[in-house]
Motif scaffolding. Structure first.
Motif, PDB file in Angstrom:
ATOM      1  N   ARG A 147       0.838  -1.217   0.000  1.00  0.00           N
ATOM      2  CA  ARG A 147       0.000   0.000   0.000  1.00  0.00           C
ATOM      3  C   ARG A 147       0.864   1.253   0.000  1.00  0.00           C
ATOM      4  O   ARG A 147       0.520   2.261  -0.614  1.00  0.00           O
ATOM      5  N   ILE A 148       2.022   1.187   0.663  1.00  0.00           N
ATOM      6  CA  ILE A 148       2.945   2.345   0.674  1.00  0.00           C
ATOM      7  C   ILE A 148       3.518   2.547  -0.726  1.00  0.00           C
ATOM      8  O   ILE A 148       3.525   3.655  -1.260  1.00  0.00           O
ATOM      9  N   THR A 156       4.124  -3.573  -6.900  1.00  0.00           N
ATOM     10  CA  THR A 156       4.553  -4.625  -5.958  1.00  0.00           C
ATOM     11  C   THR A 156       4.072  -5.981  -6.458  1.00  0.00           C
ATOM     12  O   THR A 156       2.922  -6.121  -6.862  1.00  0.00           O
ATOM     13  N   GLY A 157       4.953  -6.968  -6.433  1.00  0.00           N
ATOM     14  CA  GLY A 157       4.583  -8.335  -6.821  1.00  0.00           C
ATOM     15  C   GLY A 157       4.905  -9.296  -5.702  1.00  0.00           C
ATOM     16  O   GLY A 157       5.689  -8.978  -4.799  1.00  0.00           O
ATOM     17  N   VAL A 158       4.300 -10.471  -5.753  1.00  0.00           N
ATOM     18  CA  VAL A 158       4.593 -11.504  -4.752  1.00  0.00           C
ATOM     19  C   VAL A 158       4.704 -12.851  -5.462  1.00  0.00           C
ATOM     20  O   VAL A 158       3.944 -13.147  -6.378  1.00  0.00           O
ATOM     21  N   ILE A 159       5.685 -13.641  -5.048  1.00  0.00           N
ATOM     22  CA  ILE A 159       5.884 -14.976  -5.616  1.00  0.00           C
ATOM     23  C   ILE A 159       5.531 -15.981  -4.528  1.00  0.00           C
ATOM     24  O   ILE A 159       6.151 -15.974  -3.462  1.00  0.00           O
ATOM     25  N   VAL A 160       4.534 -16.831  -4.787  1.00  0.00           N
ATOM     26  CA  VAL A 160       4.199 -17.903  -3.846  1.00  0.00           C
ATOM     27  C   VAL A 160       4.119 -19.208  -4.616  1.00  0.00           C
ATOM     28  O   VAL A 160       4.014 -19.211  -5.848  1.00  0.00           O
ATOM     29  N   HIS A 161       4.162 -20.309  -3.888  1.00  0.00           N
ATOM     30  CA  HIS A 161       4.140 -21.624  -4.524  1.00  0.00           C
ATOM     31  C   HIS A 161       2.842 -21.811  -5.302  1.00  0.00           C
ATOM     32  O   HIS A 161       1.778 -21.409  -4.868  1.00  0.00           O
ATOM     33  N   GLY A 162       2.946 -22.435  -6.482  1.00  0.00           N
ATOM     34  CA  GLY A 162       1.746 -22.727  -7.270  1.00  0.00           C
ATOM     35  C   GLY A 162       1.501 -21.752  -8.400  1.00  0.00           C
ATOM     36  O   GLY A 162       0.572 -21.935  -9.179  1.00  0.00           O
ATOM     37  N   MET A 163       2.328 -20.697  -8.504  1.00  0.00           N
ATOM     38  CA  MET A 163       2.140 -19.734  -9.593  1.00  0.00           C
ATOM     39  C   MET A 163       2.791 -20.256 -10.868  1.00  0.00           C
ATOM     40  O   MET A 163       3.792 -20.968 -10.813  1.00  0.00           O
ATOM     41  N   ASP A 164       2.202 -19.898 -12.028  1.00  0.00           N
ATOM     42  CA  ASP A 164       2.817 -20.331 -13.280  1.00  0.00           C
ATOM     43  C   ASP A 164       3.853 -19.303 -13.730  1.00  0.00           C
ATOM     44  O   ASP A 164       4.022 -18.241 -13.118  1.00  0.00           O
TER      45      ASP A 164
END
Length: 904
Positions: A147-148, A156-164
Motif C-alpha cells: 500500500r505504501i 509490488t509483486g509476490v511470488i508464492v508456490h503454485g504460480m505459473d
C-alpha cells in the motif's frame, strides 16, 4: 582488573555505538524535511517518485537522495497505513541500505523499516527483492507494505508456490517483489534450464533484503536447494529397446574393452533404425534426427548394459534388485545406482522391476545464490552471535539498533534439574500457576515431538486451556501467535512457529477484526463491532500488563544461543514488562553432550533432592561456553560446505553464462564450426602424432573416428599413401569435406530452421552433460574425504579432479554436438520451444536429514496448475505447457494435439 580494551570502549564507545552515532546527522536531515513533506498533497507526494528517478538519471546517487526519499517514504507510511517510522526505524533503514544486517528486537517494526530502503533502491528501476521465510509472510507483507509503494506510484509483486511462469514473470517485473528464499532459488535454477530467454522469469539480482536473515543464511544454508526430475521414460520403453540388443551381431557394434566404450557400427545403426521404426519409436528417417535425442541415449545405455556390464562381476541380482559391485573392493554397494538411465537398462536386461528414473537436474546453496546480488542486506532480532559468519561468507556487518523504548523484560537464571521428569513437573506447575494469575505464557520447545509430549502431559494434569504451534500451518499459526498475549493464554511453540508475527499484550486487534469480521460488509454495524473489539483488547492489555506481561518459558536450551535469544525476545516488545526463564535437565541433549555425568554425581554428593533445581549465574556462563563450541563446529561445517560448493559454483556460472549467450546470440553456427574444427584437430592429433613418420600414422583409426564423429567416410588411407603428404594437408582435407557437408545441410534446411536445430542440439547436449557432471561431482565428493588417509588434502584433490571432469565435459560437448550435427536430418515441420519436465524441489534439513518439503514440492510451471479446465471449452484451459497432456482428454501431449501448429 579492567582490560585496556574495556577502558577504550568506555572512552570512545564500542564500534557499534560509534556507528549508531554516525546516523544522527542523517536522521536530523530527514526530520527537518518532515514539515515540508507533510504539506504536500497526495498527488505531489506521489510525484516525488518521478522527481527522484530524474535525479538519478542526471547522475545523482542513491546516497545523495536518501534523506528526501526516506522523508517521503515515512510520510507515505503515515498516510497509507497510519504508521510513522520512529527515529530508530530510520536508522535501521539506513543500515539496510549499506550492505549490512540490522539487528532489531522483536516488536520494533522490522517489516516497516524495510520499506524505507526498498523504496529508495526501487527508484533505480532494477527491482528489489524482499525475502521472507514462508509464503504466508510474503503474501501478508506484500499486501500490507504494498500500500505504501502503490501510494508512491511503484508496483509490488509476490511470488508464492503454485504460480505459473507468466505470473512469476509479471511479479519479478514489478519494482518490489516479495518471495521466499526457496521460490527465488528454484526460479533461478529453472531459468537456467529454459531454452529461450523470453521464457525466463527473473530479471537479475540487484538488491535483496532478507527478513529473518539468520534463519535463511545460517540455519538453512547447510544444505543446497535441489531440483530433481523424472526423465521422461517408461518401463515399457526400456524393455522394448532391451529386446533389440540380442538381435545384433558382433559386426553391429565396436567394443573397446581398454577404453570401456562400445559404439554402434554403421550396419548396426541401420539395423537398429529398422527395428525402432517397426516398433513405432523412430521419428523421421534417421536415428540421429533431432527428435530422437532421447532414443539415442536409451539404445546406447542398452548396448552398454549388455556388452560392457557382466552379471556377478559388475553387479549382482539380489531380491529382485540390481546391486552394484565396487570394482576395486569387490564389495556390494546397496542403495547406489548408476545415473542417466544406465541402472534402468540393467534392470531391463535382467528382467527385474524397473525403478523410476530420477536425477538431480540443478542445485545451488543459499550462500551462493544470495552472493549473486549486487547489494545484500538483512534484518532479524538475533544476528550478533553469528557476526563472524555473516562477515566471512557474505561480507555483511551486523549492527545492533537500539530499541525505541528501554527493555523492561526480566531474564531469570536457568533452573537445572537432574532428570527430564523432574523438569517437566516443574514446568507444568509453573504454567498452571501463571495461567491462574492471568499472565500470558509462551512455552518454547526445540521440536514438534517435544511440544506434543508437553501437551499430552498437560492434558493428563487436567489442563486443556492451551494452543500448540509447530510451524506447519503458517497462516493459522500467525493468528494464534498474534493472540498469545491475551491474559491467561498458554501457547506452546517450536522455534520457528509464528516467527514474523508480533505478540501484542491483550492480543492483536487487527488480526481479530479480519478473523471475526472478515465477511461483514462495511457500514455502521461493522464500525461499531470494530470499536468494541479495540476496546476489549485495550482492557485485556491492561490485565496482561498487571499480571507481569508475557512470560517466555523455555523447556530446553538450543545448541545455538541465537535461537534461545529469539525466543526470549518475543517478550518485552516496545518497552512492555515481561519475564523469561529456561528450564533444563542433565538429560537434555546439550547437557548430555557436554559432560553432565560428572555434574550429576557431584549434585548427588552435594545433596540435591528430587524436585529441587540448581540456579546459579555460573551455570548460565558454562552453558554459553558449550553453545559457543557447538556454534563454532556448525560454522566450520557450513564453511567447509561452501568451499566445496564454490568449486561447483564456478563451473555453474560458466555453464549458465554460456547458456545465456547461446540463447541471446542470433546464430550459433560459428560456435558449432569452432567445435567441429577442435574435434578435427583433436582426433587428427591423436592418430597422427607430432613429428611422426607417415608409416607411424594410425590412418585406419583416424578413418574410424572421422566416420564416428563427422559422419564422413573418407579415403584417408589413400591420402596417407601420397608422396610428401603432411599432417596439415590431411587436416585441411577433412575440414573441407566436413565444411561441405555442413554447407549442404544449411542450404537444404534454410537459415531459420538451421539456426533452431543448431541451438536446440547445443543446449540440450549441454544440459544433459551438465546433469551428468553434477552427479559425477556428487559421487566424487562423497568419496574424496578418504584421500585424507593418504596425507592428501581432500579439497585440493576435489578441485583438481572437478577441473579434469569439467574439461572432459567440454570435450564431450564438442564431440557430441559435432556428431549430432553431422547426422541430423530434420524434415521442415514444427519448431517448438521445449518446456521443462515436471520437477520436484528438495531442501534437506541439516539437523534431521529430512526433506523440508516432505513428499516432493512441484516446481515446474504446469505441475501446480490448479485451474478447473473443461475438456470441451478451450477458453477455460488458460496457459497450457506444450509437453503437458492436452486438456481435451485425448491422451496426447498438448503440442501434438490442440497445441500443434505449422511453420510457414
Amino acid at each position: 582488573m579492567v582490560s585496556l580494551g574495556g577502558i577504550a570502549r568506555k572512552l570512545f564507545g564500542s564500534a557499534n555505538e560509534r556507528r549508531i552515532r554516525s546516523y544522527g546527522k542523517r536522521i536530523a536531515q530527514i526530520n527537518a524535511l518532515e514539515a515540508e513533506t507533510k504539506a504536500l498533497t497526495d498527488e505531489q507526494l506521489r510525484g516525488k517518485t518521478a522527481e527522484f528517478k530524474a535525479m538519478l538519471a542526471d547522475g545523482k546517487t542513491l546516497e545523495d537522495i536518501l534523506p528526501q526519499a526516506f522523508a517521503v517514504a515515512r510520510e507515505a507510511a503515515q498516510r497509507a497505513l497510519g504508521m510513522r517510522p520512529f527515529d530508530v526505524q530510520l536508522m535501521g533503514g539506513m543500515i539496510l541500505n549499506e550492505n549490512a544486517i540490522a539487528e532489531m528486537k522483536t516488536g520494533e517494526g522490522k517489516t516497516l523499516v524495510a520499506t524505507l530502503p526498498v523504496y529508495l533502491n526501487a527508484l533505480s528501476g532494477k527491482g528489489v527483492h524482499v525475502v521472507t521465510v514462508n509464503d504466508y509472510l510474503a503474501s501478508r507483507d506484500s499486501a500490507q507494505m504494498g500500500r505504501i509503494y502503490s501510494f508512491l506510484g511503484l508496483t509490488t509483486g509476490v511470488i508464492v508456490h503454485g504460480m505459473d511462469d507468466d505470473e512469476r514473470r509479471a511479479a519479478y517485473a514489478c519494482d518490489v517483489t516479495y518471495a521466499t528464499n526457496n521460490e527465488l532459488g528454484f526460479d533461478y535454477l529453472r531459468d537456467n534450464m529454459k531454452y529461450e530467454k523470453a521464457q525466463m522469469v527473473q530479471r537479475g539480482h540487484n538488491y535483496a533484503i532478507v527478513d529473518e536473515v539468520d534463519s535463511i543464511l545460517v540455519d538453512e544454508a547447510r544444505t543446497p536447494l535441489i531440483i530433481s526430475g523424472p526423465l521422461d521414460d517408461r518401463s515399457d520403453l526400456y524393455n522394448t529397446i532391451d529386446a533389440f540388443i540380442p538381435m545384433l551381431d558382433e559386426g553391429d557394434y565396436e567394443l573397446d574393452e581398454k577404453q570401456r566404450s562400445v559404439n554402434f557400427s554403421e550396419g548396426g545403426t541401420e539395423k537398429l533404425e529398422n527395428l525402432l521404426r517397426s516398433a513405432g519409436l523412430l521419428k523421421g528417417e534417421s536415428l540421429y534426427d533431432v527428435e530422437n535425442v532421447a532414443i539415442v541415449h536409451h539404445v546406447n545405455n542398452a548396448l552398454k548394459a549388455h556388452k560392457m556390464f557382466a552379471r556377478d562381476k559388475d553387479y549382482i541380482v539380489r531380491n529382485g534388485e540390481i546391486v552394484i559391485i565396487d570394482e576395486f573392493t569387490g564389495r556390494m554397494m546397496p542403495g547406489r545406482r548408476y545415473s542417466e538411465g544406465l541402472h534402468q537398462a540393467l534392470e531391463a536386461k535382467e528382467k527385474v522391476q524397473i525403478q523410476p528414473e530420477n536425477q538431480t537436474l540443478a542445485s545451488i546453496t543459499f550462500q551462493n545464490y544470495f552472493r549473486m546480488y549486487s547489494k545484500l542486506a538483512g534484518m532479524t532480532g538475533t544476528a550478533s552471535t553469528e557476526a563472524e559468519e555473516f562477515g566471512n561468507i557474505y561480507g555483511l556487518e551486523v549492527v545492533e539498533v537500539p530499541t525505541n523504548l528501554p527493555i523492561a523484560r526480566k531474564d531469570e537464571d536457568d533452573e537445572v534439574y537432574r532428570t527430564v521428569e523432574e523438569k517437566f513437573k516443574a514446568i507444568i506447575q509453573e504454567i498452571i500457576e501463571s495461567h491462574k494469575k492471568g499472565q500470558p505464557v509462551l512455552v518454547g520447545t526445540t521440536s514438534i515431538e517435544k511440544s506434543e509430549y508437553l501437551a499430552d502431559r498437560l492434558k493428563k494434569e487436567g489442563f486443556n486451556n492451551f494452543q500448540v504451534l509447530n510451524a506447519r500451518y503458517h497462516e493459522q499459526e500467525a493468528y494464534i501467535v498474534a493472540q498469545a498475549g491475551v491474559p491467561g493464554a498458554v501457547t506452546i511453540a517450536t522455534n520457528m512457529a509464528g516467527r514474523g508475527t508480533d505478540i501484542q499484550l491483550g492480543g492483536n486487534p487487527d488480526m481479530r477484526i479480519s478473523q471475526e469480521l472478515g465477511d461483514m460488509p462495511a457500514g455502521p454495524e461493522r464500525d461499531a463491532r470494530e470499536a468494541e473489539i479495540r476496546a476489549e483488547v485495550k482492557v485485556l492489555k491492561e490485565k496482561a500488563l498487571a499480571a507481569g506481561g508475557l512470560y517466555v518459558l523455555a523447556t530446553e536450551r538450543h545448541e545455538s544461543r541465537r535461537i534461545d535469544n529469539q525466543l526470549r525476545g518475543r517478550s518485552g516488545r516496545q518497552g512492555d514488562p515481561g519475564r523469561s526463564k529456561f528450564y533444563l535437565s542433565l538429560q537434555d541433549d546439550l547437557m548430555r553432550i557436554f559432560g553432565s555425568d560428572r555434574m550429576d554425581s557431584m549434585l548427588v554428593k552435594l545433596g540435591l533432592k528430587e524436585g529441587e533445581a540448581i540456579v546459579h549465574p555460573w551455570i548460565n556462563k558454562a552453558l554459553e561456553r558449550a553453545q559457543k563450541k557447538v556454534e563454532a563446529r556448525n560454522f566450520d561445517i557450513r564453511k567447509n560446505l561452501l568451499k566445496y560448493d564454490d568449486v561447483l559454483n564456478d563451473q555453474r556460472k560458466v555453464i549458465y553464462e554460456q547458456r545465456l549467450e547461446l540463447m541471446e546470440s542470433e546464430s550459433v553456427s560459428e560456435i558449432i564450426e569452432d567445435m567441429r574444427m577442435e574435434v578435427i584437430q583433436a582426433i587428427t592429433g591423436k592418430h597422427i602424432p607430432e613429428k611422426a613418420y607417415a608409416e607411424q600414422w594410425d590412418v585406419k583409426g583416424l578413418r574410424e573416428e572421422v566416420r564416428q564423429h563427422l559422419a564422413l567416410d573418407l579415403p584417408i588411407e589413400e591420402w596417407a599413401a601420397e608422396e610428401g603428404i603432411a599432417e596439415d594437408d590431411i587436416v585441411e582435407r577433412i575440414r573441407a569435406a566436413s565444411d561441405a557437408l555442413a554447407k549442404d545441410k544449411a542450404e537444404r534446411f534454410g537459415p531459420e530452421l538451421m539456426n533452431y536445430v543448431e541451438r536446440s542440439i547445443v543446449l540440450q547436449t549441454l544440459d544433459n552433460l551438465w546433469r551428468e557432471h553434477i552427479v559425477n561431482l556428487d559421487h566424487l565428493r562423497s568419496v574424496v574425504g578418504f584421500r585424507g588417509y593418504a596425507q592428501r588434502d581432500p579439497l585440493q584433490e576435489y578441485k583438481q579432479e572437478a577441473f579434469e571432469l569439467f574439461q572432459a565435459l567440454l570435450a564431450n560437448l564438442r564431440n557430441t554436438v559435432t556428431g549430432q550435427m553431422a547426422r541430423v536430418e530434420l524434415a521442415q515441420g514444427n519448431q517448438e520451444s521445449e518446456d521443462l519436465p515436471p520437477m520436484e524441489g528438495h531442501h534437506i534439513d541439516a539437523s534431521t536429514g529430512e526433506d523440508d518439503f516432505g513428499e516432493g514440492y512441484p516446481v515446474s510451471a504446469f505441475a501446480a496448475q490448479e485451474t478447473t479446465r473443461d475438456p470441451n471449452d478451450p477458453s477455460s484451459w488458460g496457459e497450457v505447457g506444450r509437453n503437458e497432456p492436452c486438456p481435451c482428454g485425448s491422451g496426447k501431449k498438448y503440442k501434438h494435439c490442440h497445441g500443434a501448429y505449422e511453420t510457414a
